[in-house]
Design an enzyme around this catalytic site. Structure first.
Site, mmCIF file in Angstrom:
data_model
loop_
_atom_site.group_PDB
_atom_site.id
_atom_site.type_symbol
_atom_site.label_atom_id
_atom_site.label_comp_id
_atom_site.label_asym_id
_atom_site.label_seq_id
_atom_site.Cartn_x
_atom_site.Cartn_y
_atom_site.Cartn_z
ATOM 1 N N GLY A 113 8.756 -16.863 26.058
ATOM 2 C CA GLY A 113 7.116 -17.092 26.122
ATOM 3 C C GLY A 113 6.653 -16.051 24.892
ATOM 4 O O GLY A 113 6.578 -16.509 23.891
ATOM 5 N N GLU B 157 8.952 -5.471 26.488
ATOM 6 C CA GLU B 157 8.433 -5.809 27.680
ATOM 7 C C GLU B 157 8.690 -4.971 29.502
ATOM 8 O O GLU B 157 8.939 -5.429 30.768
ATOM 9 C CB GLU B 157 10.276 -6.599 28.032
ATOM 10 C CG GLU B 157 10.352 -7.491 26.763
ATOM 11 C CD GLU B 157 8.802 -8.756 27.269
ATOM 12 O OE1 GLU B 157 8.413 -8.834 27.981
ATOM 13 O OE2 GLU B 157 9.218 -9.529 26.117
#
Length: 189
Positions: free
Chosen positions: A20, A95
């Site tokens: 991503g 993250e």
């Protein structure tokens, strides 16, 4: 088969599959570039997941690979990096692994390697590699799949990122990722 945790005399390296915003030319690749400049990561190559996984777009245009049983989804295209333990700390922080945004889990990916002097596609062999990837946290992954209509992507593209991704500085103040996810899952986002 290659191993995700290659141990050298100096430092332990983990192979990390990114699919991503950490990919080259995407909004969070600057962190990967910083890790490379600090010798905390190296680019290994492009690859694709060996098994299918759902890849969906959540709130703020953030991509999530989901860890669901049953072979649903697609094989996901991405990039592979070899990362030091210190580099993993930085990636885990981005993250949100400590707060339940993503979790780092094992994933197998396939890469093409040159098998001879020729550069043609026919002269490449497929190599299965054990790596790790950031999956949507298990507390909301399946609900995310349902909310997205059980339809996923095979790749997070630059076009998709340009249309949907909202940079952190442009997101609502005072909301956490988990607030954004819960609002998205409840249909209010």
């Amino acid at each position: 088969m290659a191993d995700a945790k290659n141990v050298s005399n100096e430092t332990k390296q983990t192979l990390v599959f990114v699919y991503g915003t950490l990919k080259k030319d995407f909004p969070n690749h600057c962190l990967v570039q910083q890790l490379i400049s600090q010798k905390e990561a190296t680019y290994v190559g492009t690859c694709i997941t060996h098994q299918p996984h759902p890849l969906v777009i959540g709130p703020c245009g953030i991509p999530y690979m989901l860890y669901l049983p049953g072979g649903v989804g697609h094989q996901i295209n991405g990039e592979l990096y070899s990362v030091t333990a210190q580099g993993l700390v930085s990636l885990d922080e981005l993250e949100g692994t400590s707060v339940g945004h993503y979790e780092r889990r094992p994933v197998q990916v396939t890469m093409r390697e040159k098998s001879g002097a020729e550069e043609g596609e026919k002269d490449r062999t497929v190599v299965l590699v054990d790596a790790e990837a950031y999956f949507a946290h298990r507390s909301f992954g399946e609900r995310m799949w349902v909310r997205c209509g059980r339809v996923g992507l095979d790749e997070y593209s630059l076009e998709r990122a340009a249309c949907d991704y909202v940079k952190k500085v442009n997101r609502p103040e005072g909301w956490s990722f988990l607030d954004e996810i819960e609002n998205f899952l409840s249909g209010t986002a």
